[in-house]
Design an enzyme around this catalytic site. Structure first.
Site, PDB file in Angstrom:
ATOM      1  N   ARG A  41       1.122  -0.703  -0.048  1.00  0.00           N
ATOM      2  CA  ARG A  41       0.056  -0.096   0.111  1.00  0.00           C
ATOM      3  C   ARG A  41       0.761   1.372   0.342  1.00  0.00           C
ATOM      4  NH1 ARG A  41      -3.474   3.016   3.558  1.00  0.00           N
ATOM      5  NH2 ARG A  41      -6.217   3.907   2.621  1.00  0.00           N
ATOM      6  N   ILE A  67      -7.472   7.326  -1.164  1.00  0.00           N
ATOM      7  CA  ILE A  67      -7.961   6.241  -1.325  1.00  0.00           C
ATOM      8  C   ILE A  67      -8.424   5.702   0.160  1.00  0.00           C
ATOM      9  CG2 ILE A  67      -5.406   5.692  -0.448  1.00  0.00           C
ATOM     10  CD1 ILE A  67      -3.844   3.600  -0.971  1.00  0.00           C
ATOM     11  N   SER A  68      -8.765   4.327   0.075  1.00  0.00           N
ATOM     12  CA  SER A  68     -10.088   3.796   1.178  1.00  0.00           C
ATOM     13  C   SER A  68      -9.530   3.079   2.153  1.00  0.00           C
ATOM     14  CB  SER A  68     -10.991   2.708   0.204  1.00  0.00           C
ATOM     15  OG  SER A  68     -11.502   3.169  -0.984  1.00  0.00           O
ATOM     16  N   GLN A  69      -9.850   2.951   3.203  1.00  0.00           N
ATOM     17  CA  GLN A  69      -9.755   3.139   4.503  1.00  0.00           C
ATOM     18  C   GLN A  69      -9.469   1.319   4.220  1.00  0.00           C
ATOM     19  OE1 GLN A  69     -12.268   3.068   7.840  1.00  0.00           O
ATOM     20  NE2 GLN A  69     -11.003   1.979   8.931  1.00  0.00           N
TER      21      GLN A  69
END
Length: 218
Positions: A41, A67-69
């Protein structure tokens, strides 16, 4: 522009801790957890912010997008019940992190992004990491009809309703995962296509996504 990808023991250890954290939050699909454990990530962050990469938070990527959790990514992915070779339509490429998770699970991914600057960045970065999805630039709310039907559809932005265009592009027996609500909070919804005309909808937990913008959205 060349991209330098460095994945050292510190980052690998941080991913392992993230996986354990997601387990503690109820994510139980081993394949999904393994995919989270494989995708670096921090490659989606400027090096200055690498310390943030394995925290369970969303993070800005520009143009009002995030950017999503990791928990949200794992949650949506788990709901898809992916099988290797599934044709998946992803609405909202964003950074490409979710795209990589889908590909680690063996999906054939068609992904569309409406923000041009983000789209141009992602189509350079992901192939450099070894992820070769089918990238498209345009209005995700209307899907990509020319490659339909899809086994699974995942929407990574909050919608005011389930777009009719996406329902029509879903294969019979397929599943659509989409957050639906207002601009402040949404319920995660899974829609199963039963036959040509009938759909079954299940409403789940509350989340908060950036808004889905387009002809069949906000």
């Amino acid at each position: 522009m060349a991209y330098k990808f460095v994945d050292n023991y510190r980052e690998k250890g941080a991913r392992k801790k993230l996986v354990e954290h997601l387990k503690s939050r109820g994510i139980s699909d081993t394949k999904v957890l393994n995919a989270i454990g494989k995708v670096p990530r921090h490659f989606f962050f400027d090096e200055t912010f690498w310390i943030q990469a394995y925290r369970d938070i969303a993070f800005p990527i520009g143009d009002g997008q995030t950017i999503s959790q990791p928990y949200t990514v794992a949650y949506q992915t788990e709901l898809l019940h992916l099988k290797k070779g599934d044709k998946v339509l992803e609405i909202g490429t964003g950074s490409g992190y979710q795209t990589c998770i889908l590909m680690e699970l063996g999906a054939d991914v068609f992904t569309i992004e409406r923000q041009e600057s983000i789209y141009k960045h992602t189509i350079r970065v992901l192939p450099g990491m070894g992820y070769h999805a089918n990238f498209y630039y345009g209005d995700g709310s209307i899907g990509i009809a020319e490659h339909a039907p899809y086994d699974k559809i995942i929407v990574t932005a909050g919608a005011p309703f389930v777009p009719e265009a996406l329902l029509k592009q879903l294969k019979i027996g397929g599943a659509l995962v989409i957050p639906v609500g207002d601009e402040h909070s949404q319920k995660m919804v899974t829609v199963f296509r039963v036959d040509e005309k009938d759909y079954e909808k299940i409403e789940l937990d509350t989340f908060r996504f950036v808004p889905l913008v387009g002809d069949q959205a906000w």
